[in-house]
Write a protein that holds these residues in place. Structure first.
Motif, PDB file in Angstrom:
ATOM      1  N   GLY A 121       0.751  -1.171   0.179  1.00  0.00           N
ATOM      2  CA  GLY A 121       0.187  -0.037  -0.079  1.00  0.00           C
ATOM      3  C   GLY A 121       0.966   1.196  -0.034  1.00  0.00           C
ATOM      4  O   GLY A 121       1.341   1.468   1.039  1.00  0.00           O
ATOM      5  N   GLY A 132       0.064   4.226  -0.412  1.00  0.00           N
ATOM      6  CA  GLY A 132      -0.963   5.418  -0.153  1.00  0.00           C
ATOM      7  C   GLY A 132      -0.529   6.941   0.794  1.00  0.00           C
ATOM      8  O   GLY A 132       0.653   6.878   1.090  1.00  0.00           O
ATOM      9  N   TYR A 133      -1.520   7.434   1.378  1.00  0.00           N
ATOM     10  CA  TYR A 133      -1.178   8.284   2.144  1.00  0.00           C
ATOM     11  C   TYR A 133      -0.458   8.203   3.327  1.00  0.00           C
ATOM     12  O   TYR A 133       0.126   8.805   4.112  1.00  0.00           O
ATOM     13  N   VAL A 134      -0.771   6.824   3.756  1.00  0.00           N
ATOM     14  CA  VAL A 134      -0.054   6.164   5.138  1.00  0.00           C
ATOM     15  C   VAL A 134       1.082   5.575   4.699  1.00  0.00           C
ATOM     16  O   VAL A 134       2.208   5.905   5.118  1.00  0.00           O
ATOM     17  N   ASP A 190       2.802  -1.842  -4.470  1.00  0.00           N
ATOM     18  CA  ASP A 190       1.161  -1.407  -4.790  1.00  0.00           C
ATOM     19  C   ASP A 190       0.678  -2.177  -5.823  1.00  0.00           C
ATOM     20  O   ASP A 190       1.543  -2.331  -6.760  1.00  0.00           O
ATOM     21  N   ILE A 191      -0.515  -2.275  -5.901  1.00  0.00           N
ATOM     22  CA  ILE A 191      -1.040  -3.261  -7.064  1.00  0.00           C
ATOM     23  C   ILE A 191      -1.381  -2.264  -8.117  1.00  0.00           C
ATOM     24  O   ILE A 191      -1.564  -2.355  -9.319  1.00  0.00           O
ATOM     25  N   ARG A 195       0.251   4.711  -9.446  1.00  0.00           N
ATOM     26  CA  ARG A 195       0.782   5.301  -8.357  1.00  0.00           C
ATOM     27  C   ARG A 195       2.071   4.889  -8.045  1.00  0.00           C
ATOM     28  O   ARG A 195       2.832   5.677  -7.916  1.00  0.00           O
ATOM     29  N   VAL A 199      -3.140  -1.041   3.179  1.00  0.00           N
ATOM     30  CA  VAL A 199      -3.824  -0.862   2.350  1.00  0.00           C
ATOM     31  C   VAL A 199      -5.092  -0.094   2.750  1.00  0.00           C
ATOM     32  O   VAL A 199      -5.430  -0.136   3.947  1.00  0.00           O
ATOM     33  N   ASN A 200      -5.778   0.347   1.794  1.00  0.00           N
ATOM     34  CA  ASN A 200      -6.978   1.230   2.397  1.00  0.00           C
ATOM     35  C   ASN A 200      -8.236   0.190   2.873  1.00  0.00           C
ATOM     36  O   ASN A 200      -8.354  -1.033   2.524  1.00  0.00           O
ATOM     37  N   THR A 201      -9.007   0.482   3.697  1.00  0.00           N
ATOM     38  CA  THR A 201      -9.795  -0.013   4.397  1.00  0.00           C
ATOM     39  C   THR A 201     -11.370   0.572   4.275  1.00  0.00           C
ATOM     40  O   THR A 201     -11.624   1.315   5.221  1.00  0.00           O
ATOM     41  N   SER A 207      -2.946  -0.148   8.713  1.00  0.00           N
ATOM     42  CA  SER A 207      -4.220   0.288   8.558  1.00  0.00           C
ATOM     43  C   SER A 207      -5.244   0.542   9.552  1.00  0.00           C
ATOM     44  O   SER A 207      -5.122  -0.439  10.703  1.00  0.00           O
ATOM     45  N   THR A 208      -6.282   1.202   9.851  1.00  0.00           N
ATOM     46  CA  THR A 208      -7.085   1.284  10.830  1.00  0.00           C
ATOM     47  C   THR A 208      -8.110   0.312  10.739  1.00  0.00           C
ATOM     48  O   THR A 208      -8.843   0.075   9.630  1.00  0.00           O
ATOM     49  N   SER A 219     -10.252  10.586   5.247  1.00  0.00           N
ATOM     50  CA  SER A 219     -10.637   8.968   4.826  1.00  0.00           C
ATOM     51  C   SER A 219     -10.962   8.374   6.281  1.00  0.00           C
ATOM     52  O   SER A 219     -11.381   7.301   6.067  1.00  0.00           O
ATOM     53  N   LYS A 255     -15.387   7.150   8.407  1.00  0.00           N
ATOM     54  CA  LYS A 255     -15.392   5.435   8.459  1.00  0.00           C
ATOM     55  C   LYS A 255     -15.176   4.800   9.783  1.00  0.00           C
ATOM     56  O   LYS A 255     -15.779   3.924  10.060  1.00  0.00           O
ATOM     57  N   ARG A 267     -10.823  13.196  -0.222  1.00  0.00           N
ATOM     58  CA  ARG A 267     -11.764  11.996   0.491  1.00  0.00           C
ATOM     59  C   ARG A 267     -12.774  12.372   1.391  1.00  0.00           C
ATOM     60  O   ARG A 267     -12.102  13.203   2.336  1.00  0.00           O
TER      61      ARG A 267
HETATM   62  C1  UDX Z   1      -4.918   4.642   4.891  1.00  0.00           C
HETATM   63  C2  UDX Z   1      -5.106   3.296   5.884  1.00  0.00           C
HETATM   64  O1  UDX Z   1      -4.202   2.363   5.716  1.00  0.00           O
HETATM   65  C3  UDX Z   1      -6.656   3.120   6.160  1.00  0.00           C
HETATM   66  O2  UDX Z   1      -6.840   2.180   7.053  1.00  0.00           O
HETATM   67  C4  UDX Z   1      -7.156   4.593   6.968  1.00  0.00           C
HETATM   68  O3  UDX Z   1      -8.166   4.315   7.519  1.00  0.00           O
HETATM   69  C5  UDX Z   1      -7.147   5.210   5.695  1.00  0.00           C
HETATM   70  O4  UDX Z   1      -5.997   5.697   5.385  1.00  0.00           O
HETATM   71  P1  UDX Z   1      -4.409   5.238   2.852  1.00  0.00           P
HETATM   72  O5  UDX Z   1      -2.984   5.084   2.962  1.00  0.00           O
HETATM   73  O6  UDX Z   1      -4.798   6.685   3.196  1.00  0.00           O
HETATM   74  O7  UDX Z   1      -5.072   4.394   3.779  1.00  0.00           O
HETATM   75  O8  UDX Z   1      -5.144   4.845   1.640  1.00  0.00           O
HETATM   76  P2  UDX Z   1      -5.036   5.041   0.200  1.00  0.00           P
HETATM   77  O9  UDX Z   1      -4.337   6.330   0.040  1.00  0.00           O
HETATM   78  O10 UDX Z   1      -6.116   4.675  -0.554  1.00  0.00           O
HETATM   79  O11 UDX Z   1      -3.599   3.937  -0.241  1.00  0.00           O
HETATM   80  C6  UDX Z   1      -3.858   2.389  -0.143  1.00  0.00           C
HETATM   81  C7  UDX Z   1      -3.017   1.902  -1.167  1.00  0.00           C
HETATM   82  O12 UDX Z   1      -3.219   0.496  -1.257  1.00  0.00           O
HETATM   83  C8  UDX Z   1      -3.698   2.144  -2.818  1.00  0.00           C
HETATM   84  O13 UDX Z   1      -2.577   2.847  -3.525  1.00  0.00           O
HETATM   85  C9  UDX Z   1      -4.111   0.733  -3.205  1.00  0.00           C
HETATM   86  O14 UDX Z   1      -4.004   0.798  -4.748  1.00  0.00           O
HETATM   87  C10 UDX Z   1      -3.086  -0.172  -2.486  1.00  0.00           C
HETATM   88  N1  UDX Z   1      -3.595  -1.508  -2.276  1.00  0.00           N
HETATM   89  C11 UDX Z   1      -4.971  -1.815  -2.173  1.00  0.00           C
HETATM   90  C12 UDX Z   1      -2.845  -2.493  -2.771  1.00  0.00           C
HETATM   91  O15 UDX Z   1      -1.579  -2.168  -2.993  1.00  0.00           O
HETATM   92  N2  UDX Z   1      -3.234  -3.772  -2.520  1.00  0.00           N
HETATM   93  C13 UDX Z   1      -4.629  -4.133  -2.333  1.00  0.00           C
HETATM   94  O16 UDX Z   1      -4.975  -5.380  -2.362  1.00  0.00           O
HETATM   95  C14 UDX Z   1      -5.406  -3.075  -1.953  1.00  0.00           C
END
Ligand code: UDX
Ligand code: UDX
Length: 465
Positions: free
Chosen positions: A10, A12-14, A35-36, A40, A91-93, A132-133, A279, A283, A350
């Protein structure tokens, strides 16, 4: 065990900022963020650092220093899981959108998918950290998936063992890097003392050990949910008082200041505004409501549901107020929207209050001119659900220039507290707005006196006349 290789699923923002800070302070550890999402990852690998997928003050400098040395971004899950001693799940939840618990419960499909990838590719002993939360007791799900893999491979005699830890993130967007570099606390939950120590050792490279709190898994998961719930509750509380101030002639800024000076209450998170976005808060509270109902604690569930209800009510009340002030109709009127991000210093939209407010204003017939210094047009198109190919029929337009945003508009609505909004040239702006002109300031960011001096009507949140 000495951690030499970390993988984070993941980017992402975290995941992105957290791994960057670990790489910065642990030059001996190789950190691989996977990341998948190919787009990104290629953005994280962009030569031009202003094209990184997220904007966070201080992030660019770390990427410049560590990327390609001990910080890498890749889509190759298999290779990076295989060689990792420790794997973070970031990953996002999202909230479930269908089925049991729809609209409230957290959808764990990505966490489950990540756990399955880990179980497939990991080698030797691997510490798996949930970042992730997540709902309380998710670590149990992760463990069950990983343990199933262990049983499978034991038959084929490949060694594969796992320890699961919970290490929730407490970073706020816009201040993510400083929150990570200088946190109030680091929370680590788990049962395996050795695994906990490994993670403690990583954080103690830059954080005083007294700030690192260790608990059992469930207490750690629940603490994260409750921290967010308490923060959101403060915002809803102060927002109810903003309405009371407007009705009675008091001033919310003075009330917040006076109340916050009591050390038992504290001064943070007492800014009244258009409601919380981002985000997490909505939630996480929805999830808290769901869990409470699940355990038959209906009063607890109703109590936290109110925090969410007040948040929506604040946005609804602003729209009604704008319509009322503008002679009962905004049909065919032009309104400038200043700020679309859910808060300043981030490009994240978000759950931004701007989404609902803009949709409602459009429903009332207004035409919007939207400006945000960091949010791109395609992002707004995504949030407002409009057709990108059908631009000429839209009820809004994107503005690149802050000054031009005010041209010919009847009103300007401030929704994000971007610092540049505090020092606008109201003399020049008053000349290009349509009269009678209005300013609606939901963030207490503009200088009321200056606006009034230039002949513009102004309403500010929580400011009773
Ligand atoms: C975070 C936290 O982890 C989440 O629990 C919290 O409550 C919200 O913030 P965040 O980093 O902000 O998530 O989410 P996002 O920016 O959407 O990044 C998640 C990444 O995981 C995405 O880039 C997505 O492509 C990746 N991902 C998702 C994977 O690599 N594999 C997966 O199976 C699913
Ligand atoms: C939050 C938590 O702060 C962080 O610890 C957690 O890990 C993730 O969720 P974030 O959502 O990034 O972080 O931002 P935050 O600063 O908490 O703001 C959330 C929302 O509340 C924003 O929309 C913000 O504008 C609003 N807010 C915040 C207020 O309206 N008033 C305040 O006084 C503070």
């Amino acid at each position: 065990m000495n951690i030499k290789n970390i993988c984070c699923i993941g980017a992402g923002y975290v995941g992105g900022p957290t791994m960057s800070v670990i790489a910065k302070f642990c030059p001996d550890i190789q950190v691989n963020v996977v990341d998948i999402n190919h787009k990104r990852i290629s953005q994280w690998n962009e030569k031009n650092l202003s094209d990184l997928p997220i904007y966070e003050p201080g992030l660019r400098e770390i990427i410049e220093k560590c990327r390609g040395k001990n910080l890498h971004f890749s889509t190759d899950l298999k290779k990076n899981i295989e060689k990792a001693d420790m794997i973070f799940i970031s990953v996002n939840t999202p909230t479930k959108i269908r089925g049991i618990g729809s609209g409230q419960a957290i959808d764990l499909k990505y966490v489950e998918a990540s756990s399955r990838e880990i179980s497939k590719y990991a080698r030797g002993h691997t510490i798996v950290v949930e970042k992730s939360t997540l709902p309380v007791k998710t670590a149990q799900t992760i463990k069950a998936i990983l343990d199933a893999a262990t049983e499978d491979v034991n038959k084929s005699k490949i060694t594969k063992t796992f320890s699961v830890l919970s290490n929730p993130e407490f970073l706020a967007e816009g201040t993510a890097i400083s929150d990570l570099e200088n946190p109030d606390r680091v929370l680590i939950g788990g049962e395996d003392k050795e695994a906990i120590n490994e993670l403690v050792n990583i954080y103690s490279k830059w954080i005083d050990k007294v700030k690192v709190l260790t608990t059992d898994l469930w207490s750690s998961e629940l603490s994260k949910l409750i921290s967010n719930a308490f923060l959101a509750q403060r915002i809803s509380s102060i927002n109810t008082i903003s309405a009371l101030c407007e009705a009675t002639g008091a001033r919310i800024k003075d009330v917040s200041l006076a109340v916050g000076m009591d050390r038992r209450i504290g001064k943070y998170f007492l800014n009244s505004g258009p409601g919380f976005g981002g985000s997490c808060f909505k939630k996480d509270i929805s999830n808290l409501v769901y869990i409470s109902n699940h355990y038959g604690l209906f009063e607890v569930a109703n109590y936290w549901q109110k925090v969410l209800d007040i948040n929506s009510w604040q946005q609804k009340r602003f729209v009604e107020l704008i319509v009322k002030k503008m002679f009962g109709t905004i049909s065919s009127k032009k309104i400038a929207i200043l700020g679309f991000a859910f808060k300043a210093n981030t490009n994240d939209t978000r759950e931004s209050p701007a989404i609902n407010i803009c949709k409602k204003l459009i429903e009332e017939g207004a035409f919007l001119k939207i400006y945000d210094p960091k949010v791109k047009e395609h992002q707004i198109i995504k949030e407002l659900g409009l057709n990108e190919n059908n631009k000429e029929h839209r009820d809004w337009e994107y503005s690149n220039s802050i000054h031009k945003t005010f041209k010919d508009v009847d009103a300007a609505l401030f929704l994000t507290e971007w610092c540049e909004f505090a020092s606008l040239n109201w003399r020049d702006i008053s000349k290009i707005m349509r009269k009678p002109s209005w300013v609606f300031d939901t963030r207490s960011i503009v200088d009321m006196d200056l606006v009034k001096e230039n002949g513009i009507n102004i309403w500010q949140v929580g400011y009773g006349n």
